[in-house]
Design a protein around this motif. Structure first.
Motif, PDB file in Angstrom:
ATOM      1  N   GLU A  58       0.972  -1.141  -0.111  1.00  0.00           N
ATOM      2  CA  GLU A  58      -0.004   0.080  -0.038  1.00  0.00           C
ATOM      3  C   GLU A  58       0.748   1.250  -0.164  1.00  0.00           C
ATOM      4  O   GLU A  58       1.557   1.362   1.089  1.00  0.00           O
ATOM      5  N   THR A  59       0.951   2.154  -1.258  1.00  0.00           N
ATOM      6  CA  THR A  59       1.487   3.076  -1.221  1.00  0.00           C
ATOM      7  C   THR A  59       1.140   4.013  -2.095  1.00  0.00           C
ATOM      8  O   THR A  59       0.355   3.654  -3.236  1.00  0.00           O
ATOM      9  N   ASN A  74      -4.065   1.846  -5.571  1.00  0.00           N
ATOM     10  CA  ASN A  74      -3.176   2.627  -5.303  1.00  0.00           C
ATOM     11  C   ASN A  74      -2.020   1.670  -4.496  1.00  0.00           C
ATOM     12  O   ASN A  74      -1.597   2.024  -3.471  1.00  0.00           O
ATOM     13  N   ARG A  75      -1.775   0.484  -5.100  1.00  0.00           N
ATOM     14  CA  ARG A  75      -0.672  -0.557  -4.535  1.00  0.00           C
ATOM     15  C   ARG A  75      -0.270  -1.303  -5.611  1.00  0.00           C
ATOM     16  O   ARG A  75      -0.572  -1.373  -6.724  1.00  0.00           O
ATOM     17  N   LEU A  76       0.915  -1.905  -5.258  1.00  0.00           N
ATOM     18  CA  LEU A  76       1.493  -3.200  -5.954  1.00  0.00           C
ATOM     19  C   LEU A  76       1.248  -4.353  -5.261  1.00  0.00           C
ATOM     20  O   LEU A  76       1.360  -4.556  -4.161  1.00  0.00           O
ATOM     21  N   ARG A  77       0.937  -5.389  -5.996  1.00  0.00           N
ATOM     22  CA  ARG A  77       0.475  -6.483  -5.707  1.00  0.00           C
ATOM     23  C   ARG A  77       1.572  -7.679  -6.100  1.00  0.00           C
ATOM     24  O   ARG A  77       2.018  -7.551  -7.302  1.00  0.00           O
ATOM     25  N   PHE A  78       2.136  -8.324  -5.172  1.00  0.00           N
ATOM     26  CA  PHE A  78       3.277  -9.509  -5.492  1.00  0.00           C
ATOM     27  C   PHE A  78       2.409 -10.625  -5.223  1.00  0.00           C
ATOM     28  O   PHE A  78       2.319 -11.127  -4.076  1.00  0.00           O
ATOM     29  N   GLU A  79       2.223 -11.659  -6.501  1.00  0.00           N
ATOM     30  CA  GLU A  79       1.687 -12.794  -6.130  1.00  0.00           C
ATOM     31  C   GLU A  79       2.705 -14.012  -6.752  1.00  0.00           C
ATOM     32  O   GLU A  79       3.507 -13.959  -7.502  1.00  0.00           O
ATOM     33  N   HIS A  80       2.470 -15.215  -5.752  1.00  0.00           N
ATOM     34  CA  HIS A  80       3.332 -16.513  -6.227  1.00  0.00           C
ATOM     35  C   HIS A  80       2.583 -17.607  -6.238  1.00  0.00           C
ATOM     36  O   HIS A  80       1.849 -17.770  -5.206  1.00  0.00           O
ATOM     37  N   GLU A  81       2.372 -17.981  -7.097  1.00  0.00           N
ATOM     38  CA  GLU A  81       1.555 -19.496  -7.256  1.00  0.00           C
ATOM     39  C   GLU A  81       2.641 -20.683  -6.996  1.00  0.00           C
ATOM     40  O   GLU A  81       3.878 -20.670  -7.796  1.00  0.00           O
ATOM     41  N   MET A  82       2.223 -21.636  -6.249  1.00  0.00           N
ATOM     42  CA  MET A  82       2.989 -22.693  -6.242  1.00  0.00           C
ATOM     43  C   MET A  82       2.231 -24.035  -6.338  1.00  0.00           C
ATOM     44  O   MET A  82       1.288 -24.011  -5.589  1.00  0.00           O
ATOM     45  N   LYS A  83       3.022 -24.901  -7.156  1.00  0.00           N
ATOM     46  CA  LYS A  83       2.198 -26.221  -7.398  1.00  0.00           C
ATOM     47  C   LYS A  83       2.963 -27.293  -7.814  1.00  0.00           C
ATOM     48  O   LYS A  83       4.020 -27.122  -7.619  1.00  0.00           O
ATOM     49  N   GLY A  84       2.517 -28.250  -8.002  1.00  0.00           N
ATOM     50  CA  GLY A  84       3.091 -29.725  -8.480  1.00  0.00           C
ATOM     51  C   GLY A  84       4.044 -29.928  -7.451  1.00  0.00           C
ATOM     52  O   GLY A  84       3.796 -30.126  -6.380  1.00  0.00           O
TER      53      GLY A  84
END
Length: 176
Positions: free
Chosen positions: A44-45, A96-106
């Motif tokens: 949030e920035t 008004n934010r940046l989202r950092f997403e990480h998917e982990m699978k398998g």
């Protein structure tokens, strides 16, 4: 064969909260397989469009693996890796934010699935959180103002000094 349970968004948050409150009987899932788990962090920035453009450009220049970038009417998105791989990430602007997403699978997530099934949530959360932070720390340019949060988290994991994890600041005030 069997039943697939897929929780996304608010449903996933509700399910995981039920896990944390020990309301889930994991005997039901004794033969289950954790197929995917996603983590995200919202920064949030105030986002300056010129600085954000520079941040995404630096990210593209810094990355040495499969990276995609697009800019559309909804904003900018940086895609790290392949959607078909065991680990895939996105960084994008959202309001008004940046989202950092990480998917982990398998196979990757299977290394952590047993901790979840044994209800070792501390180990599960610690392991996945550390992976999330190290992953982004490895691939993103740590000298960005948008990654100060990441530098702080990585420093708390590694007590030794990390010269590449420097804070960027416009001013410092000291009172004696």
């Amino acid at each position: 064969d069997g039943t697939l349970l897929h929780f996304s968004g608010k449903n996933a948050a509700h399910f995981y909260q039920s896990v944390r409150e020990k309301k889930i009987d994991f005997q039901i899932f004794s033969s289950g397989i954790l197929s995917r788990f996603d983590l995200h962090y919202n920064l949030e920035t105030f986002i300056n469009s010129e600085n954000l453009d520079s941040f995404f450009q630096d990210c593209q220049n810094n990355l040495q693996l499969n990276v995609g970038y697009e800019k559309n009417k909804r904003g900018q998105i940086l895609k790290i890796g392949s959607r078909r791989s065991n680990r895939y990430s996105r960084v994008y602007s959202l309001s008004n934010r940046l989202r950092f997403e990480h998917e982990m699978k398998g196979r990757f997530i299977q290394g952590y699935a047993q901790l979840l099934m044994e209800e070792d949530l501390e180990g599960f959360e610690q392991g996945l959180s550390e992976h999330f932070l190290v992953y982004f720390g490895k691939y993103l340019p740590m000298d960005s103002n948008y990654l100060t949060w990441l530098a702080v988290k990585l420093r708390s994991m590694r007590p030794q000094p990390l010269a590449s994890l420097m804070f960027k600041t416009d001013s410092i005030g000291l009172v004696n």
